[in-house]
Design a protein around this motif. Structure first.
Motif, PDB file in Angstrom:
ATOM      1  N   SER A  10       0.772  -1.132   0.013  1.00 53.07           N
ATOM      2  CA  SER A  10       0.209  -0.093  -0.005  1.00 53.07           C
ATOM      3  C   SER A  10       0.764   1.132  -0.149  1.00 53.07           C
ATOM      4  O   SER A  10       2.059   1.069  -0.040  1.00 53.07           O
ATOM      5  N   ARG A  11       0.363   2.491   0.060  1.00 55.01           N
ATOM      6  CA  ARG A  11       0.911   3.838  -0.052  1.00 55.01           C
ATOM      7  C   ARG A  11       1.881   3.669   1.035  1.00 55.01           C
ATOM      8  O   ARG A  11       2.910   4.780   1.085  1.00 55.01           O
ATOM      9  N   ARG A  14       5.742   4.074   0.614  1.00 52.86           N
ATOM     10  CA  ARG A  14       6.590   5.129   0.525  1.00 52.86           C
ATOM     11  C   ARG A  14       7.234   5.433   1.919  1.00 52.86           C
ATOM     12  O   ARG A  14       8.544   5.729   1.840  1.00 52.86           O
ATOM     13  N   PHE A  33      -4.758  -5.650   4.778  1.00 55.35           N
ATOM     14  CA  PHE A  33      -5.567  -4.751   3.993  1.00 55.35           C
ATOM     15  C   PHE A  33      -6.948  -5.158   3.773  1.00 55.35           C
ATOM     16  O   PHE A  33      -7.158  -6.274   3.330  1.00 55.35           O
ATOM     17  N   PRO A  34      -8.228  -4.447   4.025  1.00 53.80           N
ATOM     18  CA  PRO A  34      -8.033  -3.045   4.365  1.00 53.80           C
ATOM     19  C   PRO A  34      -8.233  -3.069   5.819  1.00 53.80           C
ATOM     20  O   PRO A  34      -8.867  -4.040   6.448  1.00 53.80           O
ATOM     21  N   PRO A  35      -7.446  -2.141   6.664  1.00 54.89           N
ATOM     22  CA  PRO A  35      -7.361  -2.192   8.152  1.00 54.89           C
ATOM     23  C   PRO A  35      -8.673  -2.264   8.732  1.00 54.89           C
ATOM     24  O   PRO A  35      -9.059  -2.670   9.830  1.00 54.89           O
ATOM     25  N   ARG A  36      -9.828  -1.416   7.971  1.00 57.88           N
ATOM     26  CA  ARG A  36     -11.043  -1.119   8.805  1.00 57.88           C
ATOM     27  C   ARG A  36     -11.779  -2.586   8.896  1.00 57.88           C
ATOM     28  O   ARG A  36     -12.424  -2.770   9.678  1.00 57.88           O
ATOM     29  N   GLY A  49      -8.816   5.172   9.291  1.00 62.20           N
ATOM     30  CA  GLY A  49      -8.699   4.036   8.979  1.00 62.20           C
ATOM     31  C   GLY A  49      -7.519   3.612   7.667  1.00 62.20           C
ATOM     32  O   GLY A  49      -7.486   2.396   7.344  1.00 62.20           O
ATOM     33  N   THR A  50      -6.990   4.691   7.515  1.00 67.22           N
ATOM     34  CA  THR A  50      -6.030   4.375   6.110  1.00 67.22           C
ATOM     35  C   THR A  50      -4.636   4.332   6.752  1.00 67.22           C
ATOM     36  O   THR A  50      -4.049   4.757   7.683  1.00 67.22           O
ATOM     37  N   VAL A  51      -3.811   3.557   5.967  1.00 67.17           N
ATOM     38  CA  VAL A  51      -2.419   3.635   5.916  1.00 67.17           C
ATOM     39  C   VAL A  51      -1.889   4.599   4.798  1.00 67.17           C
ATOM     40  O   VAL A  51      -2.030   4.296   3.844  1.00 67.17           O
ATOM     41  N   PRO A  52      -0.522   5.238   5.287  1.00 69.63           N
ATOM     42  CA  PRO A  52       0.359   5.093   6.156  1.00 69.63           C
ATOM     43  C   PRO A  52      -0.276   6.070   7.225  1.00 69.63           C
ATOM     44  O   PRO A  52      -1.180   7.175   7.190  1.00 69.63           O
ATOM     45  N   THR A  62      -0.790  11.239   8.061  1.00 67.05           N
ATOM     46  CA  THR A  62      -1.675  10.375   7.369  1.00 67.05           C
ATOM     47  C   THR A  62      -1.409  10.126   5.932  1.00 67.05           C
ATOM     48  O   THR A  62      -1.986   9.457   5.100  1.00 67.05           O
ATOM     49  N   GLU A  63      -0.728  11.280   4.939  1.00 67.86           N
ATOM     50  CA  GLU A  63      -0.489  11.370   3.625  1.00 67.86           C
ATOM     51  C   GLU A  63       0.806  10.867   3.376  1.00 67.86           C
ATOM     52  O   GLU A  63       1.958  11.362   3.806  1.00 67.86           O
ATOM     53  N   SER A  64       1.148   9.827   2.526  1.00 69.08           N
ATOM     54  CA  SER A  64       2.371   9.282   2.404  1.00 69.08           C
ATOM     55  C   SER A  64       3.175  10.093   1.844  1.00 69.08           C
ATOM     56  O   SER A  64       4.646  10.045   2.179  1.00 69.08           O
ATOM     57  N   ASP A  97       1.109  10.880  -5.555  1.00 62.44           N
ATOM     58  CA  ASP A  97       0.090  10.080  -5.160  1.00 62.44           C
ATOM     59  C   ASP A  97      -1.087  10.995  -5.889  1.00 62.44           C
ATOM     60  O   ASP A  97      -1.930  10.168  -6.610  1.00 62.44           O
TER      61      ASP A  97
END
Ligand SMILES: N[C@@H](CCC(=O)N[C@@H](CS)C(=O)NCC(=O)O)C(=O)O
Length: 205
Positions: A10-11, A14, A33-36, A49-52, A62-64, A97
């Protein structure tokens, strides 16, 4: 020590790749994936609920590409303000991105992640074309240079290069121009990329 939440391919790759390139110590939280769905407790850490997801002292990110930018600033992987190539560095960093990965996420979602009855082959096909069309600047740059900014490997190569790696994961790399294919091979041969990429099991979709 910094903490990073990551899912294979996943992102967040990076951020992990940047940490490895820089030789920084970190604690890794590896999620499926997906963590949620697979790690609902993660929502208490990152409500998106997003990575990174990166914690560094009071820092929460939260933004790669912003994480790569943050980690690289003040290191050899940055092109500092005032140096030739600084704005190229920034532009490639954020093109990674916003322009290159965005269409790929639609391909992934509508060709693989959605339940079969919700898949949209037309969307996947359209955004595959969109992705390849958005590589025009990358293709042109790599006809003249080995790296995206300042003629050396930098964080911009991590941010944009991840999108090329994701293309390979998604089966979209066959359409890459030879110079871009060679660049992806240079990137994935880097020991730091290989260390980062060794964490976790490939996405089963
Ligand atoms: N723009 C963000 C996007 C973060 C993002 O959406 N990450 C995906 C993985 S590549 C995710 O965690 N998706 C899980 C979900 O949407 O539930 C970035 O560049 O980091």
């Amino acid at each position: 020590m910094m903490e990073l939440w990551h899912c294979k391919d996943s992102r967040s790759l990076r951020a992990l790749w940047a940490l490895e390139e820089l030789g920084l110590p970190y604690q890794l939280h590896l999620l499926r994936f997906p963590p949620r769905l697979h790690a609902p407790e993660f929502l208490a850490v990152n409500p998106l609920g997003t990575v990174p997801y990166l914690i560094d002292g009071v820092v929460r990110m939260t933004e790669s590409c912003a994480i790569v930018h943050y980690l690289c600033e003040g290191t050899d992987l940055a092109v500092p303000r005032g140096a030739p190539g600084h704005t190229d560095w920034l532009n490639w960093m954020y093109q990674g991105d916003a322009t290159l990965t965005f269409p790929q996420t639609l391909v992934l979602r509508y060709s693989r992640l959605e339940a079969p009855e919700r898949r949209q082959p037309q969307v996947a096909e359209d955004y595959t074309h969109w992705f390849h069309a958005r590589l025009k600047m990358v293709n042109a740059r790599l006809e003249q240079a080995e790296w995206l900014a300042a003629d050396r490997f930098t964080g911009a190569d991590i941010a944009a290069g991840y999108a090329l790696y994701l293309a390979q994961v998604l089966g979209l790399a066959e359409g890459l121009k030879p110079q871009t294919r060679a660049y992806l091979d240079r990137l994935t041969a880097r020991p730091a990329f290989q260390r980062a990429n060794a964490f976790g099991q490939p996405l089963k979709v």
